[in-house]
Scaffold this motif. Structure first.
Motif, PDB file in Angstrom:
ATOM      1  N   ASN A   1       8.387  45.649  -3.437  1.00 26.60           N
ATOM      2  CA  ASN A   1       8.984  46.135  -2.194  1.00 26.60           C
ATOM      3  C   ASN A   1      10.233  45.362  -1.792  1.00 26.60           C
ATOM      4  O   ASN A   1      10.832  45.652  -0.750  1.00 26.60           O
ATOM      5  CB  ASN A   1       7.963  46.094  -1.055  1.00 26.60           C
ATOM      6  N   PHE A   2      10.617  44.347  -2.567  1.00 25.52           N
ATOM      7  CA  PHE A   2      11.884  43.648  -2.366  1.00 25.52           C
ATOM      8  C   PHE A   2      12.895  44.134  -3.401  1.00 25.52           C
ATOM      9  O   PHE A   2      12.646  44.045  -4.606  1.00 25.52           O
ATOM     10  CB  PHE A   2      11.717  42.132  -2.510  1.00 25.52           C
ATOM     11  N   SER A   3      14.047  44.578  -2.924  1.00 27.98           N
ATOM     12  CA  SER A   3      15.118  44.936  -3.856  1.00 27.98           C
ATOM     13  C   SER A   3      15.897  43.705  -4.280  1.00 27.98           C
ATOM     14  O   SER A   3      16.372  43.612  -5.417  1.00 27.98           O
ATOM     15  CB  SER A   3      16.064  45.947  -3.206  1.00 27.98           C
ATOM     16  N   ASN A   4      16.051  42.747  -3.347  1.00 29.12           N
ATOM     17  CA  ASN A   4      16.783  41.508  -3.605  1.00 29.12           C
ATOM     18  C   ASN A   4      16.100  40.375  -2.845  1.00 29.12           C
ATOM     19  O   ASN A   4      15.540  40.593  -1.765  1.00 29.12           O
ATOM     20  CB  ASN A   4      18.237  41.614  -3.139  1.00 29.12           C
ATOM     21  N   VAL A   5      16.187  39.157  -3.391  1.00 28.33           N
ATOM     22  CA  VAL A   5      15.525  38.007  -2.767  1.00 28.33           C
ATOM     23  C   VAL A   5      16.430  36.780  -2.857  1.00 28.33           C
ATOM     24  O   VAL A   5      17.037  36.510  -3.899  1.00 28.33           O
ATOM     25  CB  VAL A   5      14.176  37.688  -3.452  1.00 28.33           C
ATOM     26  N   ILE A   6      16.513  36.036  -1.737  1.00 29.72           N
ATOM     27  CA  ILE A   6      17.113  34.698  -1.726  1.00 29.72           C
ATOM     28  C   ILE A   6      15.960  33.718  -1.510  1.00 29.72           C
ATOM     29  O   ILE A   6      15.037  33.994  -0.740  1.00 29.72           O
ATOM     30  CB  ILE A   6      18.085  34.497  -0.551  1.00 29.72           C
ATOM     31  N   VAL A   7      16.025  32.551  -2.133  1.00 26.70           N
ATOM     32  CA  VAL A   7      15.112  31.466  -1.772  1.00 26.70           C
ATOM     33  C   VAL A   7      15.968  30.295  -1.289  1.00 26.70           C
ATOM     34  O   VAL A   7      16.906  29.875  -1.968  1.00 26.70           O
ATOM     35  CB  VAL A   7      14.188  31.060  -2.938  1.00 26.70           C
ATOM     36  N   LEU A   8      15.664  29.828  -0.083  1.00 26.53           N
ATOM     37  CA  LEU A   8      16.399  28.727   0.527  1.00 26.53           C
ATOM     38  C   LEU A   8      15.557  27.468   0.504  1.00 26.53           C
ATOM     39  O   LEU A   8      14.387  27.480   0.901  1.00 26.53           O
ATOM     40  CB  LEU A   8      16.754  29.058   1.985  1.00 26.53           C
ATOM     41  N   GLY A   9      16.138  26.379   0.049  1.00 27.38           N
ATOM     42  CA  GLY A   9      15.482  25.075   0.076  1.00 27.38           C
ATOM     43  C   GLY A   9      16.315  24.082   0.859  1.00 27.38           C
ATOM     44  O   GLY A   9      17.475  24.350   1.210  1.00 27.38           O
ATOM     45  N   LEU A  10      15.734  22.910   1.132  1.00 29.99           N
ATOM     46  CA  LEU A  10      16.511  21.838   1.749  1.00 29.99           C
ATOM     47  C   LEU A  10      17.254  21.058   0.666  1.00 29.99           C
ATOM     48  O   LEU A  10      18.446  20.805   0.773  1.00 29.99           O
ATOM     49  CB  LEU A  10      15.597  20.909   2.548  1.00 29.99           C
ATOM     50  N   GLY A  11      16.491  20.680  -0.396  1.00 26.99           N
ATOM     51  CA  GLY A  11      17.109  19.964  -1.506  1.00 26.99           C
ATOM     52  C   GLY A  11      16.316  18.769  -1.983  1.00 26.99           C
ATOM     53  O   GLY A  11      16.370  18.403  -3.153  1.00 26.99           O
TER      54      GLY A  11
END
Length: 507
Positions: free
Chosen positions: A195-205
């Motif tokens: 159900n996701f066409s596109n995904v970003i994953v955000l981290g701190l680092g």
């Protein structure tokens, strides 16, 4: 003719269920008159029950009398408790052929390039750690419709259902073994979700759950855009980069078109929350009837909430397609016994106070009603939390009983739709999968009609059978999968309810 004031579920039962509140002195069956007031959904004894004797509902043991109980007395926590009894697992003895329908049902789904079928079309923003949660929310908020002005940043992209940030409270201060592996398995399942066409994953680092490790372990290279706040240069720059990615992805995501696809492309998560004494009489068995229909159409249903199957697992092992599958389920029960003991708890800490107020006394009683959601077909597989569902039919996934955590695992496993029964009135959503809410009783349905999609109280009132209600649920499943919004979607539920299971110590 008005329905009887009490419900008899099985000839061997020692209790009946009150359809509505019953006053003292009311004849409920031949020779039995209520001694106490019996609240709606609660149990009344219909025979003498000696101290230590089993109490039966559904023809199964739900507890043991902690004191002598006379006919007509209210049966609940004051006189019913847990006890040990032997269970016959009888692996596979109830397995039977499940013939598919000659003409499978269809719905209008979104066929992805890899052949999988979606029921919704979201752009997702995942977080590796809680430290990046706020930044993820800032990105998603840029694309959120304003409920006061009506301004909608996605107005030019009608085939995109939304941009959602799924944040959580962990990702660091944790051990790098099973707790980390479980979190990564959950995030990986969402990153791959149809159900996701596109995904970003955000981290701190600097977190334990490094994005590089997540992508390598879950084989996500090429499937998502990764950003570390520290590497990008802080909050503002990361939000700008995230917004730019979403804007770039929107045009492509909007190109999807719905087409007729078979119901076998549906994987439905079965959930219950805020259960009451009617759950195992109306909504749960009606959902079970719908589950049987979906399985016969080639689809998949996922039953979960292992602590809320405890005590009834011997009825599922009889439906296991192999001894190995059945033993995996029993092994989960042993793990949960050890886990709760280690944490200084006990399995009967569930039901919740609200469950007990609604008439459920022990976890045995709750489990027997909860498992009705899975209908009557064969148990084909038993999975760990958030493991990918790969087999068609009825599968079981190990999860806690807590609804948001359980549903998160099911959706990570691939559920593209959720059906959620409730008697007390739970409000819930689980993006990116739409959630259908099923009310067990009419008074609650009318009180919370803005949140409930289906009233199963019609069964209690004799207006329709379990099978008829199940057909109605199945028809709504197909309409919802085709894009019809649910009540929870109208309130934009489903982002805050993302709740991966947290194991182990926080350090």
């Amino acid at each position: 003719m008005a329905p009887a004031q009490v419900i008899r579920l099985h000839p061997d039962d020692s209790v009946l269920i009150a359809r509505a509140s019953l006053p003292p002195g009311l004849a409920v069956t031949d020779g039995v008159t209520t001694v106490d007031r019996i609240p709606a959904g609660h149990k009344v004894a219909i025979k003498p029950i000696a101290q230590g004797e089993p109490i039966k509902r559904y023809g199964q043991i739900i507890g043991f009398a902690t004191q002598p109980i006379a006919p007509g007395q209210h049966v609940h926590t004051q006189n019913c408790g847990m006890g040990d009894f032997s269970k016959d697992y009888a692996y596979g003895v109830d397995v039977k052929p499940v013939p598919n329908f000659d003409l499978p049902a269809t719905f209008d789904g979104i066929r992805r390039p890899d052949g999988r079928v979606a029921t919704r079309n979201y752009i997702g923003i995942l977080t590796s750690v809680n430290c990046s949660a706020h930044v993820a929310g800032l990105v998603a908020d840029v694309f959120k419709k304003n409920p006061f002005t009506g301004e909608n940043p996605l107005a030019d992209f009608p085939n995109v259902d939304g941009v959602v940030a799924l944040t959580h409270k962990t990702g660091c201060g944790m051990t790098q073994d099973e707790p980390l592996a479980l979190l990564r398995r959950t995030l990986g399942g969402y990153a791959r979700h149809v159900n996701f066409s596109n995904v970003i994953v955000l981290g701190l680092g600097c977190e334990v759950n490094q994005i590089g490790g997540l992508m390598q372990e879950q084989r996500l290279a090429g499937r998502l855009r990764a950003m570390d706040i520290q590497e990008v240069g802080g909050t503002r720059k990361t939000v700008e980069a995230g917004v730019a990615f979403v804007k770039e992805a929107l045009a492509d995501a909007n190109k999807v078109k719905r087409e007729a696809v078979p119901a076998s492309e549906l994987t439905v998560a079965l959930q219950c929350g805020g259960s009451d004494g009617y759950s195992g009489v109306s909504a749960n068995p009606a959902l079970g009837a719908a589950s049987d229909l979906l399985v016969r159409h080639g689809g998949t249903v996922i039953l979960s909430e292992t602590p809320e199957t405890y005590g009834a697992e011997h009825l599922l092992t009889r439906r296991a397609v192999s001894r190995e599958v059945g033993e995996k389920l029993v092994g989960l029960m042993r793990w949960w016994e050890e886990y709760t003991s280690r944490e200084g708890a006990e399995m009967n800490a569930n039901p919740s106070p609200g469950n007990k107020a609604g008439g459920l006394t022990t976890i045995l009683e709750k489990s027997l009603g909860a498992m009705a959601k899975a209908g009557s077909t064969n148990l084909v597989d038993v999975l760990r939390y958030a493991e990918p569902v790969t087999k068609k039919g009825f599968v079981f996934m190990d999860t806690p009983g807590y609804d948001p955590v359980a549903a998160t695992g099911q959706v990570a496993g691939g559920a593209n739709l959720v059906c959620f029964t409730t008697g007390r009135g739970s409000v819930f959503g689980c993006k990116p999968a739409p959630s259908i809410k099923l009310a067990t009783n009419t008074p609650m349905y009318k009180r919370m009609e803005d949140d409930m999609d289906v009233n199963c109280g019609t069964i209690l009132e004799g207006e329709e059978s379990v099978q008829e209600c199940g057909q109605r649920i199945f028809d709504l499943i197909l309409k919802t999968a085709s894009g019809q919004p649910t009540k929870s979607e109208s309130f934009d539920f489903g982002g805050a309810e993302f709740a991966p299971w947290v194991l182990g110590a926080t350090m």
